[in-house]
Structures are given as structure tokens and as C-alpha cells.
Design a protein around this motif. Structure first.
Motif, PDB file in Angstrom:
ATOM      1  N   ARG A  27      14.288   6.020   5.939  1.00 19.83           N
ATOM      2  CA  ARG A  27      13.651   5.493   7.246  1.00 19.83           C
ATOM      3  C   ARG A  27      12.032   6.397   7.180  1.00 19.83           C
ATOM      4  O   ARG A  27      11.375   6.033   8.037  1.00 19.83           O
ATOM      5  CB  ARG A  27      14.222   5.659   8.661  1.00 19.83           C
ATOM      6  CG  ARG A  27      15.384   4.880   8.845  1.00 19.83           C
ATOM      7  CD  ARG A  27      15.292   3.314   8.152  1.00 19.83           C
ATOM      8  NE  ARG A  27      15.728   3.355   6.864  1.00 19.83           N
ATOM      9  CZ  ARG A  27      15.424   2.571   5.923  1.00 19.83           C
ATOM     10  NH1 ARG A  27      14.237   1.505   6.160  1.00 19.83           N
ATOM     11  NH2 ARG A  27      15.775   2.192   4.962  1.00 19.83           N
ATOM     12  N   GLN A  62       7.432  -4.977  -7.114  1.00 18.31           N
ATOM     13  CA  GLN A  62       6.728  -6.155  -6.930  1.00 18.31           C
ATOM     14  C   GLN A  62       6.149  -6.528  -8.428  1.00 18.31           C
ATOM     15  O   GLN A  62       5.850  -7.543  -8.732  1.00 18.31           O
ATOM     16  CB  GLN A  62       5.410  -6.026  -5.963  1.00 18.31           C
ATOM     17  CG  GLN A  62       5.871  -5.897  -4.551  1.00 18.31           C
ATOM     18  CD  GLN A  62       5.061  -5.281  -3.636  1.00 18.31           C
ATOM     19  OE1 GLN A  62       3.987  -5.088  -3.989  1.00 18.31           O
ATOM     20  NE2 GLN A  62       5.426  -5.038  -2.341  1.00 18.31           N
ATOM     21  N   SER A  88      -2.428  -2.703  -4.624  1.00 15.47           N
ATOM     22  CA  SER A  88      -1.911  -2.997  -5.857  1.00 15.47           C
ATOM     23  C   SER A  88      -0.434  -3.149  -5.593  1.00 15.47           C
ATOM     24  O   SER A  88       0.185  -2.605  -4.578  1.00 15.47           O
ATOM     25  CB  SER A  88      -2.100  -1.694  -6.906  1.00 15.47           C
ATOM     26  OG  SER A  88      -1.748  -0.712  -6.146  1.00 15.47           O
ATOM     27  N   THR A 132      -0.442   2.982   3.621  1.00 15.76           N
ATOM     28  CA  THR A 132      -0.040   3.799   2.455  1.00 15.76           C
ATOM     29  C   THR A 132      -0.258   5.174   2.527  1.00 15.76           C
ATOM     30  O   THR A 132      -1.208   5.645   2.979  1.00 15.76           O
ATOM     31  CB  THR A 132      -0.578   3.131   0.999  1.00 15.76           C
ATOM     32  OG1 THR A 132      -2.044   3.196   1.272  1.00 15.76           O
ATOM     33  CG2 THR A 132       0.115   1.663   0.941  1.00 15.76           C
ATOM     34  N   ASP A 191      11.244  -0.550   8.718  1.00 14.49           N
ATOM     35  CA  ASP A 191       9.972   0.069   8.430  1.00 14.49           C
ATOM     36  C   ASP A 191       9.230   0.393   9.638  1.00 14.49           C
ATOM     37  O   ASP A 191       8.423  -0.448  10.184  1.00 14.49           O
ATOM     38  CB  ASP A 191       9.256  -1.112   7.539  1.00 14.49           C
ATOM     39  CG  ASP A 191       8.019  -0.706   6.903  1.00 14.49           C
ATOM     40  OD1 ASP A 191       8.061   0.636   6.492  1.00 14.49           O
ATOM     41  OD2 ASP A 191       7.024  -0.948   7.035  1.00 14.49           O
ATOM     42  N   GLN A 226       2.162   0.488   8.955  1.00 12.95           N
ATOM     43  CA  GLN A 226       2.417   1.649   7.837  1.00 12.95           C
ATOM     44  C   GLN A 226       1.216   1.868   6.729  1.00 12.95           C
ATOM     45  O   GLN A 226       1.061   0.726   5.997  1.00 12.95           O
ATOM     46  CB  GLN A 226       3.613   1.079   7.140  1.00 12.95           C
ATOM     47  CG  GLN A 226       4.237   1.831   6.124  1.00 12.95           C
ATOM     48  CD  GLN A 226       5.123   3.139   6.489  1.00 12.95           C
ATOM     49  OE1 GLN A 226       4.755   4.282   6.996  1.00 12.95           O
ATOM     50  NE2 GLN A 226       6.569   2.711   7.019  1.00 12.95           N
ATOM     51  N   GLY A 237      11.646   2.087   1.221  1.00 13.51           N
ATOM     52  CA  GLY A 237      10.156   2.084   1.480  1.00 13.51           C
ATOM     53  C   GLY A 237       9.365   1.772   0.317  1.00 13.51           C
ATOM     54  O   GLY A 237       7.986   1.911   0.501  1.00 13.51           O
ATOM     55  N   SER A 238       9.671   0.999  -0.954  1.00  9.27           N
ATOM     56  CA  SER A 238       8.909   1.044  -1.926  1.00  9.27           C
ATOM     57  C   SER A 238       8.488  -0.603  -2.080  1.00  9.27           C
ATOM     58  O   SER A 238       8.186  -1.137  -3.105  1.00  9.27           O
ATOM     59  CB  SER A 238       9.471   1.461  -3.261  1.00  9.27           C
ATOM     60  OG  SER A 238      10.753   0.509  -3.619  1.00  9.27           O
ATOM     61  N   ARG A 284       8.061   6.570   3.566  1.00 12.27           N
ATOM     62  CA  ARG A 284       7.846   4.937   2.756  1.00 12.27           C
ATOM     63  C   ARG A 284       6.355   4.904   2.600  1.00 12.27           C
ATOM     64  O   ARG A 284       5.354   5.534   3.133  1.00 12.27           O
ATOM     65  CB  ARG A 284       8.301   4.187   3.993  1.00 12.27           C
ATOM     66  CG  ARG A 284       9.674   4.485   4.540  1.00 12.27           C
ATOM     67  CD  ARG A 284      10.098   3.628   5.710  1.00 12.27           C
ATOM     68  NE  ARG A 284      10.213   2.132   5.562  1.00 12.27           N
ATOM     69  CZ  ARG A 284      10.906   1.452   4.702  1.00 12.27           C
ATOM     70  NH1 ARG A 284      12.168   2.390   4.310  1.00 12.27           N
ATOM     71  NH2 ARG A 284      11.126   0.354   4.572  1.00 12.27           N
ATOM     72  N   TYR A 304      -3.086  -4.702   0.766  1.00 17.09           N
ATOM     73  CA  TYR A 304      -2.344  -4.060  -0.362  1.00 17.09           C
ATOM     74  C   TYR A 304      -3.224  -4.207  -1.480  1.00 17.09           C
ATOM     75  O   TYR A 304      -3.685  -5.110  -1.691  1.00 17.09           O
ATOM     76  CB  TYR A 304      -1.055  -5.250  -0.642  1.00 17.09           C
ATOM     77  CG  TYR A 304      -0.031  -5.120   0.339  1.00 17.09           C
ATOM     78  CD1 TYR A 304       0.029  -4.370   1.692  1.00 17.09           C
ATOM     79  CD2 TYR A 304       1.289  -5.684   0.012  1.00 17.09           C
ATOM     80  CE1 TYR A 304       1.140  -4.349   2.379  1.00 17.09           C
ATOM     81  CE2 TYR A 304       2.469  -5.663   0.827  1.00 17.09           C
ATOM     82  CZ  TYR A 304       2.352  -4.846   2.034  1.00 17.09           C
ATOM     83  OH  TYR A 304       3.447  -5.090   2.875  1.00 17.09           O
ATOM     84  N   LYS A 364      10.106  -3.720  -1.221  1.00 12.42           N
ATOM     85  CA  LYS A 364      11.125  -4.698  -1.832  1.00 12.42           C
ATOM     86  C   LYS A 364      10.979  -6.249  -1.047  1.00 12.42           C
ATOM     87  O   LYS A 364      11.087  -7.170  -1.551  1.00 12.42           O
ATOM     88  CB  LYS A 364      12.539  -4.152  -1.886  1.00 12.42           C
ATOM     89  CG  LYS A 364      12.914  -3.061  -2.541  1.00 12.42           C
ATOM     90  CD  LYS A 364      14.204  -2.671  -2.626  1.00 12.42           C
ATOM     91  CE  LYS A 364      14.851  -2.033  -1.535  1.00 12.42           C
ATOM     92  NZ  LYS A 364      14.187  -0.838  -1.287  1.00 12.42           N
ATOM     93  N   THR A 365      10.532  -5.939   0.098  1.00 14.30           N
ATOM     94  CA  THR A 365      10.434  -7.235   0.944  1.00 14.30           C
ATOM     95  C   THR A 365       9.147  -8.029   0.498  1.00 14.30           C
ATOM     96  O   THR A 365       9.411  -9.325   0.474  1.00 14.30           O
ATOM     97  CB  THR A 365       9.727  -6.776   2.620  1.00 14.30           C
ATOM     98  OG1 THR A 365      10.714  -5.821   2.840  1.00 14.30           O
ATOM     99  CG2 THR A 365       9.895  -7.919   3.425  1.00 14.30           C
TER     100      THR A 365
HETATM  101  N1  LIG Z   1       1.847  -3.418  -2.666  1.00 15.21           N
HETATM  102  C1  LIG Z   1       1.696  -2.842  -1.438  1.00 15.21           C
HETATM  103  N2  LIG Z   1       0.834  -1.948  -0.955  1.00 15.21           N
HETATM  104  C2  LIG Z   1       0.637  -1.235   0.063  1.00 15.21           C
HETATM  105  N3  LIG Z   1       1.729  -1.089   0.990  1.00 15.21           N
HETATM  106  C3  LIG Z   1       2.985  -1.707   0.606  1.00 15.21           C
HETATM  107  C4  LIG Z   1       2.804  -2.764  -0.437  1.00 15.21           C
HETATM  108  N4  LIG Z   1       4.218  -3.154  -0.533  1.00 15.21           N
HETATM  109  C5  LIG Z   1       4.888  -2.883   0.536  1.00 15.21           C
HETATM  110  N5  LIG Z   1       4.131  -2.107   1.277  1.00 15.21           N
HETATM  111  C6  LIG Z   1       4.418  -1.336   2.501  1.00 15.21           C
HETATM  112  O1  LIG Z   1       5.393  -0.411   2.290  1.00 15.21           O
HETATM  113  C7  LIG Z   1       6.202  -0.268   3.490  1.00 15.21           C
HETATM  114  C8  LIG Z   1       7.459  -0.409   2.916  1.00 15.21           C
HETATM  115  O2  LIG Z   1       7.898  -1.565   2.556  1.00 15.21           O
HETATM  116  P1  LIG Z   1       9.295  -2.617   2.598  1.00 15.21           P
HETATM  117  O3  LIG Z   1       9.566  -2.291   4.092  1.00 15.21           O
HETATM  118  O4  LIG Z   1       9.183  -3.728   1.765  1.00 15.21           O
HETATM  119  O5  LIG Z   1      10.176  -1.283   1.557  1.00 15.21           O
HETATM  120  P2  LIG Z   1      11.402  -1.850   1.185  1.00 15.21           P
HETATM  121  O6  LIG Z   1      11.860  -1.287  -0.273  1.00 15.21           O
HETATM  122  O7  LIG Z   1      12.192  -2.951   1.317  1.00 15.21           O
HETATM  123  O8  LIG Z   1      12.459  -0.543   1.847  1.00 15.21           O
HETATM  124  P3  LIG Z   1      13.932  -0.480   2.309  1.00 15.21           P
HETATM  125  O9  LIG Z   1      14.840  -0.244   1.026  1.00 15.21           O
HETATM  126  O10 LIG Z   1      14.074   0.668   3.365  1.00 15.21           O
HETATM  127  O11 LIG Z   1      14.488  -1.956   2.776  1.00 15.21           O
HETATM  128  C9  LIG Z   1       5.825  -1.528   4.321  1.00 15.21           C
HETATM  129  O12 LIG Z   1       5.252  -1.105   5.468  1.00 15.21           O
HETATM  130  C10 LIG Z   1       5.035  -2.542   3.468  1.00 15.21           C
HETATM  131  O13 LIG Z   1       4.173  -2.854   4.290  1.00 15.21           O
END
Ligand SMILES: Nc1ncnc2c1ncn2[C@@H]1O[C@H](COP(=O)(O)OP(=O)(O)OP(=O)(O)O)[C@@H](O)[C@H]1O
Length: 711
Positions: A568, A244, A239, A193, A543, A191, A264-265, A571, A237, A267-268
Motif C-alpha cells: 500500500r 502494461q 509511458s 509517479t 491505491d 498518485q 503499485g506497478s 507505489r 501517464y 496492473k489496473t
Molecule cells: N503508466 C503509468 N504511468 C503513471 N502512473 C501509472 C501508470 N500506470 C499506473 N499508474 C499509477 O500507478 C498507481 C498504481 O497502479 P495500480 O493501482 O494499477 O497498481 P497495481 O499494480 O494494481 O497494484 P496492486 O498490486 O496493489 O493492486 C496508480 O495510482 C496508477 O494511477
């Protein structure tokens, strides 16, 4: 000796020469005997390079998979052959291979070919009783060492870090593994950005709770552990996302957190970064003296973090992310979920497990078998927390949190994340939290503006042809289309239909075997079947890069489910499109859908407003009330042939019930003369004579509670 040292055996022996083995700064020097098993198996394993073959595979030809299942099995779907990267191996075979691969994961990139011979020795080169214990052992003889030390020889590779004498010693760089974990900059299965990534910063953030730490604005100012920082940079990543920015300092301050941020923002990362930072800085935990194993008992895993997720695929994905950010670290993530061989998972746990990612059912099973202790858990995370605490899962969660040996709420850190959080579940969640910070990025349950949301009126019997229209018109350009249906049966039926129509489609739902599910996901992710029909099992958390279109063939009855499903796509700052088929069966969702669309600056079809206004009458036709013969929405021009734009004139004519109100809704906004909206659709007319809300629509026929298949 510390069981967490996973440096290569040879290197380890060297480094051990200068080590004070009795020094172990943060764990009890237990006087437990080292399990015989560690040394004993070392002896059996013999010298370096002897390949370990698990008992259930001994004597079997290598062409069979780890479960002993022949590679060929039924797929209803298009082209679900294994991915090239997997070389025909199901995920469970990947679990067996490479040192850093032992957790498997759904992606084909899980292999670490350079070190198979090391990682599959049992007990290492020291051999015999005096060798390094395979398990975490408790200060036993023969160099067994204490928990957290270098005794975990099984499965180590040079890239695995170690915790030695109170210091974190990162493993060696491994360019191959880096490529597998982080991909190339242009990799399509990662994924990247999108253009709107920076716009996440415009979303209003609210923080409540006492003395919440200030957010960071950049990774550089975060004071994250240097190894974690370097892994974040490898992941490209640049920023932190808003969630986060807040969760990192909140986590570092030891606070509990309930965080709500859009799909997709990021959270992981929001929960993984604080966990890994803590782990990299503090090293392995002390094992509480009452809960350790003994020479007579099976070894137990003592994770310092437990992350629970509602679906196997999501658990696997979190594990992949955790592996990414644990590169070269002493920590080992491990994933367990139902539907996969539990023996295999136990073997993984035995090799060491510091961050445990699990679905609740399988975890309970392992707890009951005594293979996992939660006594050392410092971080307890509920991903998709509202789902985890709803009626389906809550009893299991309570059992895990309150019925086992997990530290109580005051002695652990609890983090909850989701894009949606109904108020009543927020209240319930408080049982598991202490003095927590409540963080919302945007309104709780809002959708990302990066997703263009369309709603089309489509009668049940017209859905197939409308879907075909969409798929034919789709300029795919490598994009993936995810189609949600309400039942497992429908997922199969629709998938088969699409395949018959020569669309490369696959299906994922709870009645498919885990292997089928994984294959479906892989073939979708890899673009070999760029259409996937799914039930709610794929609605949360997944994701998958390049999902450009989500189609709600069946709308869910719960607006939060809608939020997760369309999430989905769109993101990480990328743009996405969702199309939802709406008809009388979906009246329950209409108001919240309009609010959601309005809030996200999406176009609200005029007819949808009318449906909302007339909602009280919307469901009555079936009971023979208002619907009979009069006030037909459609006869007032909605879908009538005279209205032109609204399609083909409907099938049954007006008057069948409906009672959609007496407005002339010709030329609703944005419609062209395409066939979708009025494609036989009869808003007021109903050839079945049941009117709106009649038994044929939105009813439960064929409905399977998606929860039943979530594991
Ligand atoms: N700081 C960052 N910079 C660039 N990409 C990021 C960053 N943090 C997360 N991502 C990417 O953004 C995508 C979405 O992240 P993630 O799966 O954590 O979203 P989520 O908020 O958990 O979504 P959902 O609510 O669907 O579970 C992932 O591909 C991840 O690698």
C-alpha cells in the motif's frame, strides 16, 4: 436506435434526424417488443428538466441520504466528518447525481454538477410511448431501437459518448469533469509517479506461452484507440509500466493472460486498457437472442467486460479508474458490491452497464435476480486473482463462470492479475484460461524495492508503546500511516487507543458498515485522519496516494498477505516504508520473510536469521520442551540489560522457555539505543511461562477470519 448513445437528448434528436435508424451493424435486429417501461416512463418523466426522485426517496427531505439513513451516525473514529467535496453526501447519494457520476465511487470527486437536470429525467424529452426507451430495448416500436444504440436516455450527459451507425462518437469535453476525474497536476489525492518510476523497466520480465505478441515500449506505438490515448494522456501517464507494455498487445491479440507484477506497478491499467480499446473500437455487442429481456421481464444489464475484485473498496476504485479512461466514450462502467443498497445498484444497471465491476457475492445476488446477464461478456477479469481463486471465493467464481450464461473459455478473453500467485492457485486458474500467456514482472510474489522494509522485535504487550514511539517520532509531512492488525476487534481497540492518545486515527474492517468503511477511507485518503488501522480488508489493491508508512502491528501468517499489505506504500515509483512487529507468534513466516527481504535488498536483522536457524526449537517452549529454563535467547544477551542496545532489560528475565539458541546476539545490526527492540521484550523469557509458541502469542483468540468481512 442504439441504446448506447448517451448524447444529450436534444443533441440526439438532432442527430437522429439524419440517422438511418434501421442500420445497426453488429447486433441482431431483434423482433422483440420494446419494453413498455422505456416509453412509458419517458411520458411520466415529462419534459426536460423534471427531476427524478427514486421511489424510496419520494416525500423525504433532501437532507436524508439515498438510503434514507440520517446523516449522523456512530463513528468510533477521529474526525470522520464528510469531506468537503462530498458536501455531506454519502457515496450512495453520489450514485444518484450527475450524469457521469452514476457509479459513485469512493472519491469525493465523483460529482458532475453541470447536468443534473438532464441526467435525472426518465425517458427524456421525447416523452410518452414513442420516446426513446430508457432501457436497452430490442427493436421495439416507438423508436425503441436495438441494443447498443441511442436509446439509453436516462443518465446521459453531453460528455457521454455514443455509438452511432457503427461509429464511435465521443462526447463533448467537460473541463469540470476532467478536473474531477484527473485532478490538477499537483493534487495530493492523486498518485503522482515517483522518482523510481523509470526503474520499473529494470525489473526482469518473463513471458511464457505460445506466440506471445511483442511488447510495446511507448503508448504512442501501442495503436490504442485515439480516445483512450487521449484519456491516458489526461491521466498524465507518460509511458506504460512493464505490465502494461505486455498486457496491451497481449490483450489486443485476443489472448488470455495470467499476469504477475509487483504492487503499485499499474496492473489496473494493464487490464483496463485492452478492455476499453476493444470496446471503443468494436462498439456494443450483439445481445444473444435467448437471453434478452422482454416486456414482461425486468431489464437486464449485458456487460461486455466483467471485472471481479475481492473487496468493495477495490471494486469501487477500479470503477473510478474505469470512469477515468472511459471519459467521453460510449461505454459506461458500473460497480456493484455488498453492503450497499441493491435497489440503487439495480437502478444503476438499468441505466446501462458495459463494464461491470463487482464483488462476487453481490454479483451472484444480481444474477439470481435476473438483473445481469453475462452472455455478452467478452472480457472476464480477475483482479487479485490468487485471492479470488482461493478457498474463500473459488466456489462463487466457479458458479459465476460456469453456472451462468457467460461464454465458455474459448469464446471469451480471460485476464488474471495479481502481485502474488501461489503455484497451486496457478494450477487452479488454468481451469478458466485457454492458451494463455503467463507474464511475470520480477519474481512472482516479490516486493518492490521502493519499499524500505524494517522488522522490529516487539513482544505482544509492548506493541502499543512501541507504536506510540513510532508515531511520535514520525515526521509526517502530510504522509499517511496505515496500520494492519489481524482482527476486527483489535482494529477497533487499537483505533480507540490511538484516538485516546490524541492521534487522529480511523479504522476500517469488515464489521463496520459500508458507510463507515467509506468514510474511514475518505478521511484517511484526505489526510483528516492520517492514521488508519485496518484488517486484511484494506490489504489488497487499494491505491491511496501518500501512504508513506505501513505498519504491520500484527504480522500476517501468510507471506503473500505481507506483500500486499506493505504494497500500500511505495507505489507508482514512489518510495515507502514498512515496519513490521515480529515476535514468537510469527515464526511461521520467518523464512519466507528473510527470503523476501534479501531479494529486495533489504536489511535482514541478525536476530531474524537466528530465529530462522533456530526455528525448529522456536515453537517448542510452549510444550514445555526445550524452553524450560535453559538456552534462553534473551538470557544470552538479547534484550538483557547488560547488552545495552537491546533495550530496557526485558520484563521477565530470561529463562522462561524460549530456547532461541545459544548465541550472543548483542548489538544486532542497525539498532540504536531506542526503546523499541528491547522494550521489555523478552525473547527467551516469557512471563507467562509458556515459552515460544505458547498459547498467548499468535493464537486465534479473538481472530476473525478476515474473509467473513470482505464483503
Ligand atoms: N503508466 C503509468 N504511468 C503513471 N502512473 C501509472 C501508470 N500506470 C499506473 N499508474 C499509477 O500507478 C498507481 C498504481 O497502479 P495500480 O493501482 O494499477 O497498481 P497495481 O499494480 O494494481 O497494484 P496492486 O498490486 O496493489 O493492486 C496508480 O495510482 C496508477 O494511477
Amino acid at each position: 436506435m442504439s441504446a448506447h448513445n448517451d448524447a444529450p437528448i436534444a443533441d440526439l434528436n438532432q442527430s437522429m434526424a439524419g440517422m438511418n435508424l434501421s442500420k445497426n451493424n453488429n447486433r441482431p435486429q431483434g423482433n422483440r417488443p420494446a419494453p413498455n417501461r422505456g416509453g412509458g416512463r419517458g411520458g411520466r418523466g415529462g419534459a426536460n428538466g423534471v427531476r427524478y426522485v427514486p421511489p424510496h426517496l419520494r416525500g423525504k427531505p433532501p437532507t436524508e441520504d439515498a438510503l434514507g439513513v440520517p446523516a449522523v451516525e456512530r463513528t468510533t473514529s477521529w474526525n470522520e466528518a464528510p469531506l468537503p467535496g462530498n458536501a455531506g453526501q454519502p457515496a450512495d447519494v453520489r450514485l444518484q447525481s450527475g450524469g457521469d457520476n452514476w457509479n459513485g465511487g469512493s472519491r469525493g470527486a465523483s460529482m458532475e454538477p453541470p447536468y443534473p437536470q438532464r441526467t435525472q429525467t426518465w425517458g427524456g424529452n421525447a416523452g410518452g410511448r414513442g420516446g426513446m426507451a430508457r432501457d436497452r430495448s430490442w427493436g421495439g416500436r416507438g423508436g425503441g431501437g436495438t441494443y447498443g444504440g441511442a436509446g439509453r436516455s436516462f443518465g446521459r450527459s453531453p460528455s457521454q459518448g455514443a455509438w452511432i451507425d457503427g461509429q464511435h462518437v465521443p462526447g463533448q469535453s467537460n473541463p469540470n469533469l476532467e478536473r474531477q476525474l484527473y485532478g490538477e497536476p499537483e493534487d495530493k489525492d492523486r498518485q503522482a509517479t515517483g522518482i523510481n518510476f523509470e526503474k520499473y523497466d529494470d525489473i526482469p520480465v518473463e513471458v511464457s506461452g505460445q506466440n506471445s505478441p511483442d511488447p510495446i515500449t511507448t503508448f504512442e506505438e501501442s495503436n490504442l484507440d485515439p480516445l483512450l490515448m487521449s484519456n491516458i494522456m489526461l491521466a498524465r501517464y507518460k509511458s506504460p509500466t512493464p505490465v502494461q507494455k505486455y498486457s496491451i498487445p497481449i490483450g489486443a491479440a485476443g489472448r488470455d493472460l495470467m499476469a504477475c507484477a509487483q504492487t503499485g506497478s499499474g496492473k489496473t491499467g494493464g487490464f483496463l486498457f485492452p478492455i476499453l480499446h476493444y470496446a471503443f473500437q468494436t462498439g456494443p455487442p450483439a445481445i444473444p437472442p435467448t437471453t434478452g429481456g422482454s416486456m414482461y421481464r425486468s431489464p437486464k444489464a449485458f456487460p461486455i467486460a466483467l471485472i471481479l475484485a475481492p473487496t468493495r473498496e477495490l471494486a469501487s476504485q477500479i470503477n473510478d479508474e474505469c470512469r477515468k479512461f472511459s471519459y467521453r466514450a460510449w461505454t459506461r462502467p458500473c460497480v456493484v458490491y455488498g453492503g450497499a443498497d441493491i435497489g440503487q445498484q439495480i437502478r444503476q444497471l438499468d441505466r446501462g452497464c458495459d463494464v461491470l465491476i463487482a464483488t462476487p457475492g453481490r454479483l451472484v445476488d444480481l444474477l439470481e435476480r435476473g438483473r445481469v446477464s453475462l452472455a455478452a461478456v467478452h472480457f472476464f477479469v480477475l483482479d487479485e486473482a490468487d485471492r479470488m481463486l482461493d478457498m474463500g471465493f473459488e466456489p462463487q467464481i466457479r458458479r459465476i463462470v460456469e453456472g451462468e450464461d457467460m461464454p465458455d473459455v474459448h469464446n471469451r478473453q480471460t485476464l488474471m492479475f495479481s502481485a502474488t500467485f501461489p503455484r497451486e492457485i496457478q494450477m487452479l486458474a488454468r481451469d478458466f484460461l485457454k492458451d494463455y500467456v503467463f507474464l511475470t514482472v520480477g519474481r512472482v510474489g516479490s516486493t518492490s524495492e521502493n519499499i524500505t522494509q524494517k522488522v522490529e522485535y516487539v513482544e505482544e504487550e509492548d506493541k502499543r508503546s512501541v507504536l506510540l514511539d513510532i508515531l511520535i517520532a514520525e515526521t509526517r509531512e502530510g504522509g499517511l500511516t496505515l496500520i494492519f492488525v489481524e482482527t476486527k476487534r483489535m482494529a477497533d481497540i487499537l483505533c480507540d487507543f490511538l484516538v485516546m492518545e490524541n492521534f487522529p486515527a480511523t479504522a476500517i474492517h469488515g464489521d463496520r458498515t459500508q458507510r463507515e468503511r467509506e468514510r474511514a477511507l475518505e478521511s484517511f485518503r484526505g489526510g483528516r485522519t492520517p492514521i488508519m488501522v485496518a484488517t486484511a480488508v484494506a490489504a489488497r489493491g487499494l491505491d491511496i496516494p501518500n501512504v508513506t508508512h505501513v505498519i504491520n502491528y500484527d504480522l500476517p501468517s501468510d507471506i503473500d498477505d505481507y506483500v500486499h499489505r506493505i504494497g500500500r506504500t511505495g507505489r507508482a515509483g514512489n518510495m515507502g516504508l514498512s515496519t513490521s512487529f515480529f515476535n514468537r507468534g510469527n515464526k511461521n513466516i520467518v523464512r519466507s520473510l528473510i527470503s523476501l527481504l534479501t531479494e529486495a535488498n533489504q536489511e535482514v536483522p541478525q536476530w531474524l536469521n537466528v530465529v530462522s536457524r533456530e526455528n525448529t526449537g522456536f515453537g517448542r517452549g510452549g510444550r514445555g520442551g526445550r524452553g524450560r529454563g535453559g538456552g534462553s535467547f534473551r538470557s544470552q544477551g538479547y534484550g538483557a540489560s547488560s547488552s545495552g542496545d537491546w533495550g530496557r532489560g526485558g520484563r521477565s528475565g530470561g529463562g522462561g522457555g524460549g530456547a532461541f539458541g545459544g548465541q550472543d546476539l548483542r548489538k544486532p545490526s542497525g539498532r540504536t539505543s531506542d526503546s523499541r527492540m528491547g522494550n521489555g521484550g523478552s525473547f527467551g523469557g516469557n512471563s507467562r511461562g509458556s515459552g515460544f509458541g505458547g498459547p498467548s502469542y499468535g493464537g486465534n483468540s479473538g481472530f476473525d477470519d478476515p474473509r467473513s468481512g470482505w464483503f
